[in-house]
Design an enzyme around this catalytic site. Sequence first.
Site, mmCIF file in Angstrom:
data_model
loop_
_atom_site.group_PDB
_atom_site.id
_atom_site.type_symbol
_atom_site.label_atom_id
_atom_site.label_comp_id
_atom_site.label_asym_id
_atom_site.label_seq_id
_atom_site.Cartn_x
_atom_site.Cartn_y
_atom_site.Cartn_z
ATOM 1 N N GLY A 18 46.297 21.202 43.685
ATOM 2 C CA GLY A 18 47.524 21.772 43.257
ATOM 3 C C GLY A 18 48.343 22.136 44.303
ATOM 4 O O GLY A 18 49.158 23.146 44.323
ATOM 5 N N ASP A 94 45.294 11.511 43.217
ATOM 6 C CA ASP A 94 45.453 11.726 41.902
ATOM 7 C C ASP A 94 43.944 12.284 41.312
ATOM 8 O O ASP A 94 42.801 11.641 41.322
ATOM 9 C CB ASP A 94 45.810 10.673 41.005
ATOM 10 C CG ASP A 94 45.922 10.853 39.524
ATOM 11 O OD1 ASP A 94 45.591 11.736 39.093
ATOM 12 O OD2 ASP A 94 46.198 9.938 38.705
ATOM 13 N N ASP A 191 41.109 37.056 39.047
ATOM 14 C CA ASP A 191 42.020 37.834 38.160
ATOM 15 C C ASP A 191 42.705 38.591 39.189
ATOM 16 O O ASP A 191 42.242 39.616 39.810
ATOM 17 C CB ASP A 191 41.075 38.754 37.209
ATOM 18 C CG ASP A 191 42.085 39.669 36.409
ATOM 19 O OD1 ASP A 191 43.147 40.201 36.755
ATOM 20 O OD2 ASP A 191 41.772 39.755 35.103
ATOM 21 N N HIS A 192 43.941 38.222 39.371
ATOM 22 C CA HIS A 192 44.631 38.746 40.476
ATOM 23 C C HIS A 192 45.065 40.209 40.657
ATOM 24 O O HIS A 192 45.176 40.792 41.568
ATOM 25 C CB HIS A 192 46.043 37.968 40.870
ATOM 26 C CG HIS A 192 47.185 38.470 40.213
ATOM 27 N ND1 HIS A 192 47.423 37.938 38.906
ATOM 28 C CD2 HIS A 192 48.055 39.187 40.382
ATOM 29 C CE1 HIS A 192 48.630 38.468 38.253
ATOM 30 N NE2 HIS A 192 48.999 39.187 39.297
ATOM 31 N N HIS A 254 43.694 40.745 32.615
ATOM 32 C CA HIS A 254 44.211 42.078 33.450
ATOM 33 C C HIS A 254 43.979 43.267 32.872
ATOM 34 O O HIS A 254 43.074 44.123 33.520
ATOM 35 C CB HIS A 254 45.686 41.922 33.674
ATOM 36 C CG HIS A 254 46.210 40.537 34.247
ATOM 37 N ND1 HIS A 254 45.094 39.605 35.225
ATOM 38 C CD2 HIS A 254 47.231 39.654 34.154
ATOM 39 C CE1 HIS A 254 45.725 38.648 35.647
ATOM 40 N NE2 HIS A 254 47.073 38.682 34.928
HETATM 41 C C1 BG6 Z 1 50.069 36.513 35.407
HETATM 42 C C2 BG6 Z 1 50.678 36.298 34.048
HETATM 43 O O1 BG6 Z 1 48.723 36.600 35.127
HETATM 44 O O2 BG6 Z 1 50.374 38.006 35.705
HETATM 45 C C3 BG6 Z 1 52.179 36.368 34.175
HETATM 46 O O3 BG6 Z 1 50.165 34.794 33.823
HETATM 47 C C4 BG6 Z 1 52.629 37.571 34.560
HETATM 48 O O4 BG6 Z 1 52.852 36.115 32.911
HETATM 49 C C5 BG6 Z 1 51.889 38.138 35.914
HETATM 50 O O5 BG6 Z 1 54.003 37.705 34.728
HETATM 51 C C6 BG6 Z 1 52.037 39.541 36.064
HETATM 52 O O6 BG6 Z 1 51.593 39.679 37.460
HETATM 53 P P1 BG6 Z 1 52.320 40.771 38.345
HETATM 54 O O7 BG6 Z 1 51.386 40.576 39.527
HETATM 55 O O8 BG6 Z 1 53.556 40.232 38.565
HETATM 56 O O9 BG6 Z 1 52.208 42.157 37.714
#
Ligand code: BG6
Length: 503
Positions: A18, A94, A191-192, A254
Amino acid sequence: MKTNSGLQKPATIMVIFGGTGDLTHRKLMPALYNLVYDKLLPENFAVVSIGRRDKTDDQYRNDVYEALKKYSRNKIDETQWNKLKNIIFYMKFDFTDMSGYEQLKKTLEDLSSKLSNGCGGSCNRIYYLAVAPEHFETIVQGIQLSGLASNHDSWARLVIEKPFGKDLKTAMALNKKLLEVFPEKNIYRIDHYLGKEMIQNIMVLRFCNSVFESLWSNKFIDNIQISICEKAGVGTRGEYYESSGAMRDMVQNHIIQILSLVAMEPPVSLDTDAIRTEKLKVIQAIEDFTPDILRDNVVFGQYGRGIIDGETVPAYREEKKVSPNSTTETFVALKLHVNNFRWAGTPFYIRTGKRMAIASSEIVIQFKPLPDILYFKDRLHLQEPNLLVIKIQPNVGVFFQFNTRNFNSHKDIVSTKMDASQINRDAGNTPEAYERLIYDILRGDSTLFSRWDEVEASWKFADRIIEYGGKMNFNFPNYDAGTTGPVKAFELLARDGRKWLNI
Ligand code: BG6
């Protein structure tokens, strides 16, 4: 470079599936650039970005340069950029075509040999799946069939973005496939939110401050509120969001991760598994959502047309690639209980929504009131609660509220607001989170990633609520864009004599 044992240190190559996508340009490349800037990347390191489009290395590097100008938190310094530029390579491929993986293997071996001055083709590998979830299994299969996962004297790690499945069943099937190829310890489920500064700070605040931890229970805490409110709508992600909704997009991952950090017991050590085990216990202790609890404690919403920052914005049903009759929720509010000794009786209110009046993510800890015997007996003054607020974004830091005498009037009691938070440079989805996470992947520290049993327990919880939502007729849209969400979300707390606190 020689290690202590005198052997050549294996090269590390990060393969991004990606490579021409949004995530790579907005988050991954800026994160890599800032890691170069901060001298945190290993020495013989390279990035192979995979995309379907025809591009030379130089064309791809130019695209990355343009993205960095827009999204990097550090300004572009040509010396630092050159360091990154020279280790980025583009490969047209691909990933649904299994024969391409043999070519990838050859590319990695050649590159590895080059990076380690001709000493062997074995290298540490990070496979980063920055693609739509429907491609996860195909890519992992390609990696498996071509033998790209097994390395004799070096490691191979898989990084997988959310959504991890769309319910428990699909998540289990995906996990089974991944485990055929990579051991659990080498799977990094991103999970950012866990990479955000104040989320990492929750444990420090709790376990480094006796003043907080000794009060951290149902004995002293009245309720806890976790809110992630966004001003943004779904933008260009209508197609994804239609099959996701706020429950799968924000709550299952989250919000449950934040809840588990706020409510967990102190782990026996700071080891990854010790922490994850305590987090898991919280998710498993969430009170079962019976039909009555679902009816009374779950609010779903969807935004209608409205005004944000003075501009009219479309309703969710008018967004691109969204059905005009969509029943997808863009807002969720829940009341839940964590049924263990520490938390029984203290409600947790959680709320997340798109197109809200303000963009703000925070955790509010409201402490119990004192008896109104001395100062508040006459009802002339209202006792403001003690509040501890963990501000995640846009402000980052801690806020504390407590009562003092008013110096001016000599008699009034006023609440003093101590705000140790500051505005974040990058309001929104901070690239810093990805810097931290990529750095941890390189170091092999998976503490800030979700273990499978946490994901499994979160899906068990989320599935019940999603299933309930699917059966209800919520009469959407039920809140205007640019407002504070559906009225029912306020009634949820008002019934308990409480209100949402926006600090
Ligand atoms: C993502 C979601 O995981 O987190 C989005 O898919 C959301 O929909 C985003 O907008 C929010 O992340 P942050 O870091 O902008 O609060």
